[in-house]
Enzyme design. Structure first.
Site, PDB file in Angstrom:
ATOM      1  CG  ASP A   1      -0.191  -2.229   7.191  1.00  0.00           C
ATOM      2  OD1 ASP A   1      -1.298  -2.531   7.681  1.00  0.00           O
ATOM      3  OD2 ASP A   1       0.049  -1.128   6.665  1.00  0.00           O
TER       4      ASP A   1
ATOM      5  CE1 TYR B   1      -9.465   3.024   6.313  1.00  0.00           C
ATOM      6  CE2 TYR B   1      -8.624   4.311   8.153  1.00  0.00           C
ATOM      7  CZ  TYR B   1      -8.480   3.831   6.861  1.00  0.00           C
ATOM      8  OH  TYR B   1      -7.375   4.156   6.132  1.00  0.00           O
ATOM      9  CE  LYS B   2      -7.914  -0.119   4.791  1.00  0.00           C
ATOM     10  NZ  LYS B   2      -6.459  -0.127   4.613  1.00  0.00           N
TER      11      LYS B   2
ATOM     12  CG  PHE C   1      -2.008   0.983   1.185  1.00  0.00           C
ATOM     13  CD1 PHE C   1      -3.174   0.735   0.475  1.00  0.00           C
ATOM     14  CD2 PHE C   1      -1.881   2.192   1.842  1.00  0.00           C
ATOM     15  CE1 PHE C   1      -4.194   1.665   0.434  1.00  0.00           C
ATOM     16  CE2 PHE C   1      -2.904   3.134   1.799  1.00  0.00           C
ATOM     17  CZ  PHE C   1      -4.066   2.866   1.090  1.00  0.00           C
TER      18      PHE C   1
ATOM     19  NE  ARG D   1      -9.659  -2.873  -3.347  1.00  0.00           N
ATOM     20  CZ  ARG D   1      -9.231  -2.304  -2.228  1.00  0.00           C
ATOM     21  NH1 ARG D   1      -8.149  -2.764  -1.610  1.00  0.00           N
ATOM     22  NH2 ARG D   1      -9.870  -1.281  -1.700  1.00  0.00           N
TER      23      ARG D   1
HETATM   24  C1  LIG Z   1      -5.826   1.040   4.449  1.00  0.00           C
HETATM   25  C2  LIG Z   1      -4.361   0.909   4.612  1.00  0.00           C
HETATM   26  C3  LIG Z   1      -3.630   1.927   5.236  1.00  0.00           C
HETATM   27  C4  LIG Z   1      -4.320   3.188   5.662  1.00  0.00           C
HETATM   28  O1  LIG Z   1      -3.499   4.085   6.317  1.00  0.00           O
HETATM   29  P1  LIG Z   1      -4.135   5.417   6.905  1.00  0.00           P
HETATM   30  O2  LIG Z   1      -3.052   6.018   7.671  1.00  0.00           O
HETATM   31  O3  LIG Z   1      -5.349   5.023   7.707  1.00  0.00           O
HETATM   32  O4  LIG Z   1      -4.599   6.252   5.755  1.00  0.00           O
HETATM   33  C5  LIG Z   1      -2.269   1.722   5.434  1.00  0.00           C
HETATM   34  N1  LIG Z   1      -1.679   0.587   5.015  1.00  0.00           N
HETATM   35  C6  LIG Z   1      -2.360  -0.400   4.395  1.00  0.00           C
HETATM   36  C7  LIG Z   1      -1.659  -1.648   3.966  1.00  0.00           C
HETATM   37  C8  LIG Z   1      -3.716  -0.253   4.165  1.00  0.00           C
HETATM   38  O5  LIG Z   1      -4.393  -1.214   3.542  1.00  0.00           O
END
Ligand SMILES: *Cc1c(COP(=O)(O)O)cnc(C)c1O
Length: 427
Positions: free
Chosen positions: A200, A225-226, A131, A386
């Site tokens: 992560d 939030y996921k 990401f 997705r």
């Molecule tokens: C969703 C996601 C993030 C989100 O990071 P934020 O700081 O909340 O914007 C980070 N890393 C991964 C791998 C994600 O899927």
């Protein structure tokens, strides 16, 4: 093999021991929600809880609520709940800040450890398809520490673990492909090569069983939030293995990470334990909402917890893959997520040879919400459609109806209408 029909799904739902968990959510009737991997659904309890925090705890309790309503303990209280979902011991995990910021903290800590233990190691390894925020934060830290971020193709990290690598930074479930890594095996290989691991868990927590302690991982971060249903912009979490936590400081030395925040001394002294990963004042309203979301996942504990959720998640994604193969074979659609369930998170990604963005917009207009992720064209990456399968609130009939709708969108050519080609600010 006979084709799967809708009544088969009705029977599966009737026999589903987790079916009642859906009642915890407030979902629109005319929507099939396959994007819980980006933003979890709204728990029914959240609005009332946030309202009580606002009107009672804030409105009436005012500043007294830091003590009387337990506000000050919320980062560790919610952290201890999430700990149960990811194989962390009590008080090993706190909720604070965002995933990006927590990555900054743990990567800094890992680099500080590496600097002492193995100063000749100057490389951070991650994957090109990780990401982007993870890569951006790592780029900045690498530059600050005079180190280098080296990106490998997905699945190639272990072969890059030579004696110059300090840290391996991986997302356990890739946000694009949905590929799941075996955390214990990868961590063991990294340790054998002398590298520290940062995991992560953005697409793992609440989606797949995670055992941070059992894997002997070094550091982890994750998203609220996921799959944890904490609400838009919910705070994130951070974990460090007990062998590391008191060894180094993290650089964002805000007062809530101080050993005695309310002594108001001018010198920073990090708190013992994970409290040192806190920074500024916690975002109370968001934390209260996150706790409601985490509780929806913990509600599966009497039914077998994460193991049971995992079984249902795989049943749903297996069904989706099977139906895509059975029903969409006339269209240029390919499943890119591993067919092997052991290598798959809780999402399935498809490619479409055509305007995938427009297909997803047309699908959303028909009430089936997934999302679209553009590929890096300079590297030949495909655009992806997705679909996230959240076992807490999805039914087998939802999977069936979603594939049926996608088939209609493709058979009718609906997606070719000009209105579906217009891009919004958020995709
Ligand atoms: C969703 C996601 C993030 C989100 O990071 P934020 O700081 O909340 O914007 C980070 N890393 C991964 C791998 C994600 O899927």
């Amino acid at each position: 093999m006979t084709k799967f029909q809708r009544p088969d799904c009705v029977s599966l739902d009737a026999a589903d021991a987790l079916a009642a968990l859906r009642e915890q959510f407030s979902l629109p009737n005319d929507v099939i929600y396959l994007d819980g991997n980006s933003l979890g659904a709204l728990p029914k309890s959240t609005a009332a809880r946030v309202q009580a925090v606002v009107t009672e705890e804030w409105g009436r309790g005012l500043i007294r609520s830091w003590n009387t309503a337990g506000w000050i303990d919320l980062p560790s209280r919610v952290g201890n709940k999430i700990a149960r979902l990811v194989g962390a011991a009590p008080d090993e995990l706190v909720v604070t800040d965002s995933t990006s910021i927590n990555l900054y903290k743990v990567l800094s800590a890992a680099l500080a450890i590496a600097r002492v233990d193995s100063p000749q190691r100057r490389i951070i390894v991650s994957e090109r398809e990780n990401f982007p925020t993870d890569l951006y934060m790592a780029q900045s830290l690498a530059a600050q520490h005079g180190m280098q971020l080296e990106l490998v193709e997905q699945g190639q990290a272990l072969s890059r673990l030579h004696d110059d690598v300090a840290v391996l930074l991986l997302t356990q479930v890739n946000y694009r492909s949905g590929v799941l890594y075996d955390m214990a095996a990868v961590t063991a290989a990294a340790h054998a090569a002398g590298a520290l691991t940062i995991w992560d868990l953005a697409h793992s927590a609440g989606a797949v069983p995670v055992d941070l302690g059992g894997a002997q991982a070094d550091f982890a971060i994750g998203c609220g939030y996921k799959y944890l249903n904490g609400g838009p912009g919910a705070p994130a979490f951070v974990w460090a293995h007990a062998r590391h936590v008191n060894r180094v400081e993290q650089p964002l030395s805000g007062w809530h990470g101080h050993a005695a925040p309310f002594a108001f001394t001018p010198d920073y002294q990090p708190a013992p334990g994970m409290a040192r990963y806190l920074c500024g004042t916690p975002t109370l309203l968001s934390l209260a909402a996150l706790e409601c979301g985490v509780d929806t996942v913990l509600a599966a504990e009497p039914f077998g917890g994460m193991q049971a959720l995992r079984r249902k998640s795989l049943a749903l994604s297996d069904l989706f893959i099977r139906l895509v193969h059975e029903q969409l074979s006339a269209h240029p659609i390919t499943v890119v997520t591993p067919i092997d369930a052991a290598r798959r998170g809780s999402q399935v990604s498809l490619t479409f040879d055509g305007d995938g963005y427009a297909v997803m917009q047309a699908l959303i207009a028909r009430g089936v919400i997934g999302d679209f992720r553009a590929g890096d064209k300079t590297r030949g990456d495909a655009d992806l459609l997705r679909f996230g399968f959240t076992p807490l609130y999805l039914r087998h009939i939802d999977v069936f109806d979603a594939v049926q709708t996608l088939r209609d969108v493709l058979d009718s050519g609906l997606w070719r209408e000009a209105r579906f080609a217009r891009k919004g600010a958020v995709t």
